[in-house]
Design an enzyme around this catalytic site. Structure first.
Site, PDB file in Angstrom:
ATOM      1  N   LYS A  96       0.809  -1.220   0.000  1.00  0.00           N
ATOM      2  CA  LYS A  96       0.000   0.000   0.000  1.00  0.00           C
ATOM      3  C   LYS A  96       0.849   1.281   0.000  1.00  0.00           C
ATOM      4  O   LYS A  96       0.456   2.287  -0.551  1.00  0.00           O
ATOM      5  CB  LYS A  96      -0.920   0.018   1.222  1.00  0.00           C
ATOM      6  CG  LYS A  96      -1.935  -1.113   1.276  1.00  0.00           C
ATOM      7  CD  LYS A  96      -3.129  -0.788   0.458  1.00  0.00           C
ATOM      8  CE  LYS A  96      -4.327  -1.711   0.584  1.00  0.00           C
ATOM      9  NZ  LYS A  96      -4.220  -2.970   1.270  1.00  0.00           N
ATOM     10  N   GLU A 118      -9.618   5.773   3.496  1.00  0.00           N
ATOM     11  CA  GLU A 118     -10.445   4.711   4.048  1.00  0.00           C
ATOM     12  C   GLU A 118      -9.516   3.525   4.261  1.00  0.00           C
ATOM     13  O   GLU A 118      -8.447   3.458   3.663  1.00  0.00           O
ATOM     14  CB  GLU A 118     -11.563   4.324   3.070  1.00  0.00           C
ATOM     15  CG  GLU A 118     -11.138   3.366   1.955  1.00  0.00           C
ATOM     16  CD  GLU A 118     -10.071   3.905   1.016  1.00  0.00           C
ATOM     17  OE1 GLU A 118     -10.034   5.137   0.804  1.00  0.00           O
ATOM     18  OE2 GLU A 118      -9.254   3.112   0.497  1.00  0.00           O
ATOM     19  N   SER A 383       1.818  -9.762  -0.828  1.00  0.00           N
ATOM     20  CA  SER A 383       1.446  -8.343  -0.709  1.00  0.00           C
ATOM     21  C   SER A 383       1.697  -7.737   0.670  1.00  0.00           C
ATOM     22  O   SER A 383       1.889  -6.534   0.780  1.00  0.00           O
ATOM     23  CB  SER A 383      -0.023  -8.163  -1.092  1.00  0.00           C
ATOM     24  OG  SER A 383      -0.847  -9.058  -0.357  1.00  0.00           O
TER      25      SER A 383
HETATM   26  C1  LIG Z   1      -5.120  -4.060   1.163  1.00  0.00           C
HETATM   27  C2  LIG Z   1      -4.402  -5.306   0.967  1.00  0.00           C
HETATM   28  C3  LIG Z   1      -4.739  -6.187  -0.083  1.00  0.00           C
HETATM   29  C4  LIG Z   1      -5.914  -5.983  -0.990  1.00  0.00           C
HETATM   30  O1  LIG Z   1      -5.911  -4.811  -1.721  1.00  0.00           O
HETATM   31  P1  LIG Z   1      -5.547  -4.756  -3.265  1.00  0.00           P
HETATM   32  O2  LIG Z   1      -5.840  -3.353  -3.634  1.00  0.00           O
HETATM   33  O3  LIG Z   1      -6.410  -5.729  -3.985  1.00  0.00           O
HETATM   34  O4  LIG Z   1      -4.122  -5.098  -3.384  1.00  0.00           O
HETATM   35  C5  LIG Z   1      -3.946  -7.310  -0.268  1.00  0.00           C
HETATM   36  N1  LIG Z   1      -2.919  -7.594   0.556  1.00  0.00           N
HETATM   37  C6  LIG Z   1      -2.584  -6.779   1.588  1.00  0.00           C
HETATM   38  C7  LIG Z   1      -1.442  -7.156   2.454  1.00  0.00           C
HETATM   39  C8  LIG Z   1      -3.310  -5.620   1.826  1.00  0.00           C
HETATM   40  O5  LIG Z   1      -2.966  -4.834   2.848  1.00  0.00           O
END
Ligand SMILES: *Cc1c(COP(=O)(O)O)cnc(C)c1O
Length: 397
Positions: A96, A118, A383
């Site tokens: 993010k 948000e 992610s």
């Molecule tokens: C917010 C988040 C997601 C999902 O959001 P995307 O916009 O689809 O990437 C996925 N993995 C993590 C670790 C997150 O914090």
């Protein structure tokens, strides 16, 4: 120092449409705002001053490039060559921050003093609060009351960083309701900057977020070249909530037809139970949060609240780019349920010593849905890290 090219390689037209998806469905009070944001964005990404600062912050502050790690034991278990793109090692613990830095620099350029954001799992709220502190701006984060309860460590981090966290009680008190509240707050204070957390919302947000996140696949190509002698893997696998980490991981491969792209959505308790967040598999085309996209709906056309054990995937829509890529068959969509994701989190932890975020665990679990051959090169976008999910993991165990 690496220089990230943020060129527009997206299948998007001037109106912000990806095929039939996208656009900017906003009230008149926000139209000027969106237009000037679009202008400033296009100017900034072509200016070397702006881009140099973006490059520098991503490297010295966020810690990029993130490693592309060859996961030996996971590879053995899966019968293929599995690499993890370690977005979990970014400052604040997820992908993010890449986007938050880009949008934060735009906000500063526009002379904004106040950031509205948000958040679901709190990862974007933490990223926004971090960037607000870094750039000396005020920050208000809207968060579903249910998520405030299940993601306490991130709520505390946001508060320590000086952000105001506003719990939203409406609906099922999760991400969808938080986005509603953030958009309403922006409508009543158009001078604030809306720092969106995923590749969703009205144009140009999905495009801006995807381009800021494109650093992920830019690095993957260079890193794979070094270790495998080729830029293109056979598969790239990413989870999708709104679709931003997937947009970043897929970005430089969208026009490379030999790379198979796998988008993993959260099945919740199963797509047939109604307790799901699988908007591509169970949704219909409609308008949500300023964009025409795939949305989970009740028979009467009202928004159906999403459910996933993972607060970051618990959203009834999906960004227009992901809706388009799925509709054209460019991505293969896999659905992973809560229990599979939880199991995958424990498997990755014991096989590799890496505790993944619950969201990322969905991508790991999807490896079992794919028929892999021993010489397949697979990149899974990890992610985020699992610190925020420890209470959920321990409860399940
Ligand atoms: C917010 C988040 C997601 C999902 O959001 P995307 O916009 O689809 O990437 C996925 N993995 C993590 C670790 C997150 O914090």
């Amino acid at each position: 120092m690496l220089h990230y090219p943020l060129d527009n390689l997206l299948p998007v037209d001037a109106g912000g449409f990806y095929g039939e998806f996208g656009g900017a469905y906003v009230p008149d009070s926000l139209k000027d705002n969106i237009r000037s944001l679009d202008e400033v964005f296009r100017r900034c990404v072509s200016e070397s001053d702006f881009m140099t600062e973006f490059d520098r912050l991503l490297q010295d502050y966020v810690g990029r490039p993130t490693p592309l790690y060859f996961a030996t034991r996971l590879s053995e278990a899966c019968g293929a060559r599995i690499y993890l793109k370690r977005e979990d090692l970014n400052h604040t613990g997820a992908h993010k921050i890449n986007n938050a830095i880009g949008l934060g620099l735009l906000a500063r350029r526009m002379g904004k003093r106040r950031i509205i954001a948000e958040t679901g799992a709190g990862q974007h709220g933490v990223a926004a609060a971090t960037v607000a502190a870094l750039l000396g701006m005020e920050c208000v984060v809207y968060m579903g009351a249910e998520d405030v309860a299940r993601q306490q460590p991130n709520v505390m981090r946001m508060r320590m960083l000086g952000a105001k966290v506003v719990p939203v009680e409406a609906g099922n008190a999760t991400l969808n309701n938080a986005v509603d509240a953030a958009l309403a707050s922006w409508c009543s204070d158009p001078e604030a900057f809306y720092l969106i957390g995923s590749a969703v919302g009205p144009h140009p947000y999905p495009e801006m977020v995807a381009r800021f996140q494109s650093v992920i696949s830019y690095e993957i190509r260079r890193q794979l070249m070094e270790v495998e002698g080729r830029e293109n893997p056979d598969y790239v696998v990413a989870c999708i909530g709104g679709g931003s980490n997937a947009a970043g991981a897929f970005y430089h491969f969208i026009d490379e037809p030999d790379v198979r792209l796998v988008a993993v959505e959260a099945g919740g308790k199963g797509t047939s139970t109604g307790l799901t967040a699988a908007s591509l598999s169970t949704g219909r085309c409609g308008v949500l949060h300023g964009s025409r996209t795939m949305v989970m709906m009740e028979p009467d056309g009202g928004i159906r609240e999403a459910y996933s054990i993972s607060a970051g995937l618990d959203y009834p829509g999906i960004g227009p780019l992901q809706a388009y890529l799925a509709s054209t068959g460019r991505t293969r969509v896999e659905v992973v349920n809560d229990d599979e994701a939880l199991r995958a989190a424990f498997e990755l932890s014991s096989a590799e010593g890496i505790i993944p975020a619950l969201e990322s665990s969905h991508a790991i679990a999807a490896l079992k849905h794919i028929d892999l051959r021993p010489d397949d090169v697979v990149v899974v976008n990890l992610s985020g890290r699992g610190d925020k999910d420890m209470a959920t993991y321990m409860e399940w165990k």
